[in-house]
Design an enzyme around this catalytic site. Sequence first.
Site, mmCIF file in Angstrom:
data_model
loop_
_atom_site.group_PDB
_atom_site.id
_atom_site.type_symbol
_atom_site.label_atom_id
_atom_site.label_comp_id
_atom_site.label_asym_id
_atom_site.label_seq_id
_atom_site.Cartn_x
_atom_site.Cartn_y
_atom_site.Cartn_z
ATOM 1 N N CYS A 48 22.244 41.361 28.573
ATOM 2 C CA CYS A 48 20.623 41.274 29.360
ATOM 3 C C CYS A 48 20.342 39.832 29.480
ATOM 4 C CB CYS A 48 19.917 41.723 28.393
ATOM 5 S SG CYS A 48 20.311 43.335 27.905
ATOM 6 N N HIS A 84 31.368 26.001 24.133
ATOM 7 C CA HIS A 84 30.168 26.759 24.923
ATOM 8 C C HIS A 84 30.130 28.323 24.501
ATOM 9 C CE1 HIS A 84 27.012 28.406 27.159
ATOM 10 N NE2 HIS A 84 27.649 29.889 28.259
ATOM 11 N N GLN A 100 22.984 38.840 16.360
ATOM 12 C CA GLN A 100 24.396 39.876 15.767
ATOM 13 C C GLN A 100 25.076 40.834 16.883
ATOM 14 O OE1 GLN A 100 25.403 39.668 12.432
ATOM 15 N NE2 GLN A 100 24.042 39.581 11.454
ATOM 16 N N GLU A 101 24.465 40.618 18.254
ATOM 17 C CA GLU A 101 24.778 41.464 19.263
ATOM 18 C C GLU A 101 25.497 41.059 20.170
ATOM 19 O OE1 GLU A 101 25.553 44.836 21.353
ATOM 20 O OE2 GLU A 101 24.722 44.803 19.204
ATOM 21 N N ALA A 175 3.534 57.178 21.791
ATOM 22 C CA ALA A 175 5.169 56.875 22.628
ATOM 23 C C ALA A 175 4.616 55.728 23.772
ATOM 24 C CB ALA A 175 5.384 58.589 23.807
ATOM 25 N N GLU A 177 6.532 52.048 24.690
ATOM 26 C CA GLU A 177 7.417 51.296 23.770
ATOM 27 C C GLU A 177 7.636 50.201 23.363
ATOM 28 O OE1 GLU A 177 10.734 50.993 25.893
ATOM 29 O OE2 GLU A 177 10.150 52.825 27.249
#
Length: 404
Positions: A48, A84, A100-101, A175, A177
């Site tokens: 992302c 990098h 962590q992702e 409901a 986000e």
Amino acid sequence: MEDLVCVGITHKEAEVEELEKARFESDEAVRDIVESFGLSGCVLLQTCNRVEVYASGARDRAEELGDLIHDDAWVKRGSEAVRHLFRVACGLESMMVGEQEILRQVKKAYDRAARLGTLDEALKIVFRRAINLGKRAREETRISEGAVSIGSAAVELAERELGSLHDKTVLVVGAGEMGKTVAKSLVDRGVRAVLVANRTYERAVELARDLGGEAVRFDELVDHLARSDVVVSATAAPHPVIHVDDVREALRKRDRRSPILIIDIANPRDVEEGVENIEDVEVRTIDDLRVIARENLERRRKEIPKVEKLIEEELSTVEEELEKLKERRLVADVAKSLHEIKDRELERALRRLKTGDPENVLQDFAEAYTKRLINVLTSAIMELPDEYRRAACRALRRASELNG
């Protein structure tokens, strides 16, 4: 190492829309990149927050490779490219430091390149090192400790207030986000059950399906408050939806004496003023979650120098490993050249053996082969820079002494 390059664009240089435009339609585009640019190897890392290409054998075409991604793509070469990658794997380049992702995403990119056959030895070395370093950084420092997102902060808050969540029931009111994000973090932590209430029941059903929970009727909210240990309220209502009287009645209906934690992340607030004064009820807001996230992020930032030290140590090690790889390749190339010379001279000698004197033919073969070897080695040594030429001459001297 100078043969490695990294080109890319990240959340630091571009907005989400620009990053979306920079993305390759398929992660398997890495094959096309290798073929188009004649690369030795290539790994494509798309998340992302970044689009990055790590390439081997692209030193002379790095800018072109960058243009393939974006007009404003940066280019890093050699040790800067490897540094990098190490920083990315350790979470230092992430929007949320230490997350962590990204390490899972780096490993996924590496595995994909391996599956598609676009990894050469140099990229194998640096990516394996990066993945191991990412694990070490999280084990040997506190760079990934503490919640830094709103969702993970809610989990940390709930565990502070209630202890283990494995036997707890969560009620999600609304409901939207934000509510979904917080609820999903709680679900991922392993809560016992999830209830979802919304004024539009169909939306409650949809969110409950996503969370693996149970949709409940909004007009039965009191009954479900009584069943719950954690309440996440995130409606878009212009007025409170959880009232003092509702909470008091819910407590009376409970079959156990235990606290209720209400996390109100709506704006304006969903929880009526005064609920926080009820015994056995704790009310927290999104501001409390942000404080937790900010404090943890600051603690993580203090760990950055420790991780950077690990990176520099690993960089020295990988430079040595890549230099040895380069030497092995050189030896292999020289051996190949010498075999080619031998094959050509041998072919010539075999033709002459059909009509010539064997002793003369073999003598000529040995002399021609030796002369070609000397010419190849001498030409190669004379093309070296002074310091390398002197070292090569010393090595040849030692070799001749050993042979003598």
